[in-house]
Design a protein around this motif. Sequence first.
Motif, PDB file in Angstrom:
ATOM      1  N   ALA A 249     -14.088  31.274   6.554  1.00 25.58           N
ATOM      2  CA  ALA A 249     -13.078  32.003   7.321  1.00 25.58           C
ATOM      3  C   ALA A 249     -11.723  31.299   7.247  1.00 25.58           C
ATOM      4  CB  ALA A 249     -13.524  32.166   8.772  1.00 25.58           C
ATOM      5  N   ASP A 250     -11.738  29.952   7.200  1.00 23.63           N
ATOM      6  CA  ASP A 250     -10.477  29.200   7.124  1.00 23.63           C
ATOM      7  C   ASP A 250      -9.804  29.388   5.768  1.00 23.63           C
ATOM      8  OD1 ASP A 250     -10.910  28.328   9.681  1.00 23.63           O
ATOM      9  OD2 ASP A 250     -11.824  26.430   9.050  1.00 23.63           O
ATOM     10  N   ALA A 251     -10.609  29.399   4.696  1.00 23.99           N
ATOM     11  CA  ALA A 251     -10.040  29.616   3.361  1.00 23.99           C
ATOM     12  C   ALA A 251      -9.445  31.016   3.257  1.00 23.99           C
ATOM     13  CB  ALA A 251     -11.117  29.408   2.305  1.00 23.99           C
ATOM     14  N   VAL A 252     -10.115  31.985   3.892  1.00 18.83           N
ATOM     15  CA  VAL A 252      -9.607  33.360   3.910  1.00 18.83           C
ATOM     16  C   VAL A 252      -8.271  33.406   4.646  1.00 18.83           C
ATOM     17  CG1 VAL A 252     -10.010  35.673   4.866  1.00 18.83           C
ATOM     18  CG2 VAL A 252     -11.853  34.489   3.657  1.00 18.83           C
ATOM     19  N   ARG A 253      -8.217  32.686   5.787  1.00 16.55           N
ATOM     20  CA  ARG A 253      -7.003  32.668   6.614  1.00 16.55           C
ATOM     21  C   ARG A 253      -5.833  32.053   5.855  1.00 16.55           C
ATOM     22  NH1 ARG A 253     -10.003  33.751  10.718  1.00 16.55           N
ATOM     23  NH2 ARG A 253      -9.847  35.572   9.399  1.00 16.55           N
TER      24      ARG A 253
ATOM     25  N   LEU B 192      -9.629  44.131   6.837  1.00 15.76           N
ATOM     26  CA  LEU B 192      -8.662  43.308   7.565  1.00 15.76           C
ATOM     27  C   LEU B 192      -9.169  41.881   7.750  1.00 15.76           C
ATOM     28  CD1 LEU B 192      -7.401  45.735  10.344  1.00 15.76           C
ATOM     29  CD2 LEU B 192      -6.022  44.687   8.550  1.00 15.76           C
ATOM     30  N   ARG B 193     -10.490  41.768   7.939  1.00 17.90           N
ATOM     31  CA  ARG B 193     -11.082  40.447   8.141  1.00 17.90           C
ATOM     32  C   ARG B 193     -10.950  39.534   6.929  1.00 17.90           C
ATOM     33  NH1 ARG B 193     -14.709  39.097  12.136  1.00 17.90           N
ATOM     34  NH2 ARG B 193     -14.738  40.742  13.674  1.00 17.90           N
ATOM     35  N   ILE B 194     -10.817  40.113   5.752  1.00 21.56           N
ATOM     36  CA  ILE B 194     -10.684  39.252   4.577  1.00 21.56           C
ATOM     37  C   ILE B 194      -9.235  39.136   4.127  1.00 21.56           C
ATOM     38  CG2 ILE B 194     -13.057  39.365   3.758  1.00 21.56           C
ATOM     39  CD1 ILE B 194     -12.166  41.610   1.932  1.00 21.56           C
ATOM     40  N   THR B 195      -8.300  39.548   4.986  1.00 19.81           N
ATOM     41  CA  THR B 195      -6.896  39.190   4.771  1.00 19.81           C
ATOM     42  C   THR B 195      -6.644  37.944   5.638  1.00 19.81           C
ATOM     43  OG1 THR B 195      -6.015  40.401   6.651  1.00 19.81           O
ATOM     44  CG2 THR B 195      -6.265  41.631   4.597  1.00 19.81           C
TER      45      THR B 195
END
Lengths: 247, 317
Positions: B66-70, A88-91
């Motif tokens: 994390a921002d690119a993933v988001r 879920l964290r990599i969505t």
Amino acid sequence: MSQATLVSSYVNLELRRTLRDTGFVIFGIGTPVLMYLLFTNVGGGSESTREWAVTAMVGLAAYGALSAGLTSGTAVAEDKAAGWLRQLRITPLSPAQVVVGRALTGSLMVLPAIVVVLLTAMLAGGVSVEPYQWVVLTLLLWVGSLPFTMLGIANGYQLSPQTTNVTNIVTNLLLALVGGLWFPISEFPGWLAAVAEWTPGYRFGELGWATVDGNAPSLTGVAVLAAWLLLFGGYAAYAYRRSGRKA
Amino acid sequence: MVGFTGAVKEFGAVRAVDGLDLTIGTGERVALLGRNGAGKSTSIGLLLGLDEPTSGSVRLFGRAPADAVREGRVGAMLQDTKPVPRVTVKELVSFVAATYPRPLPVAETLELAGLADLAGRRADKLSGGQAQRVSFAVALAGDPDLLVLDEPTAALDVQARRAFWESMRSFTDRGKTVLFSSHYLEEADQNADRVVVIDRGRLIADGSSAEIKRAVGSSHVSFDLPDGSGGQAPAGLESLPGVLSVTVAEGRVRLRTSDSDATVDALPGVVRVRGLEVAPAGLEDAFLSLTDDADRPADPRYASFAPSPVQTPKAGA
């Protein structure tokens, strides 16, 4: 896609997954109902019986809600162990969306436990209160169960599946017993009753008992419950952030 | 689009990633090679924002991972994930797709991953190979610009592996960037344009597989173990010209050498040679030679990393 739609599609998925867990559904709903039937059919037959049927109905509906809320943590711990939380964290879902979605799912799974105990009391226990009281009772018990759902979920993020399970069972018993959800705190020794008044279990039950007595919930009670909600909510957010760190 | 700059990740006293510098451009297909414990998964965790570097920086599409993933620019297949309990393949893929801004149509994802016939099955009731395809479908579902695969074929048999790489190629032919880790050297040789070798959390080689083989340039000299040597390699072989390592297996002595001619010329001075063979090195040999240092248990900091032998796919396994 909007934030709300994202969360609701996540809730949708988690709800389906929870409902397929038949053991969870049957035990979660069945246990408080069985206890209600047991508690209200042993002894009694007098004037106090009717009153006890109402008290026990509220206590066991609250117990069912408490226990369903905590149990959703077990599923969280399993998901963590299976790697689903990391997936879920990599969505594109944000951590906040995941936690909110989880809490909503857990919260929705609390409703059946409440409704089925109330229905049993109405149909089998001959309990009758005003129509508005049924509605308010259901809503208050539902909303009031949120601290327990947060606590269960937090344990799931923080602990291993086995530890979560044991922790939730012990917490469940303690909160229900000390909170007077099974036996009223008026029967408790004075010191224990004093302790009970600070516990979320008692203040949760109190929301319901006030409602069937035709009163508004006490401000103190709501404040105590809100304080527990903040504490457990903070614990859940902290535990979720931590759960992502370890590979 | 991917940039590690002096990235370090420590777990307690262990440096899993130790000053990694690596840049990957759009459209590259990069294999990240290394033995178990070399720091592959930790590097991938940093790249996906699952972990923060202890020092140094990791950027993805010019921003924090994390921002690119988001933003939905990355799809990934993680190692050691079990199938999600109590969902069907289609429910899972549809859900993941819906979280991305411009996903592939679900039917197309299922087709690419070879799951069209299994769409209605529960993900936790599939075979290992099928479950691996589900993980792959989850990585593809959002039509990401970068696909990151951590040991995607670790649990698969030869046939399933081949099918997997075919699926991957049909996706990457659309101009996608791919980073995959593996300890199967043949896979890197066949499926990547660029091979990056890391060991003990550091980059030790970077180039096409041909370049890496050439740069190392080692070959093998082997001959029958002389009678009466008691299973031990004759003394003095290590110090012959060019010799990098000496091993004995199945009645043969095997020398890895950087100069096979010089080694062969010098051999008769040490041992009576029978059944001599000289063979050029493969990528595996290049890899072994590159990671040779790790075989010497010199630094106690690495004690918890038990290096395991490099694996190559076994035919018919």
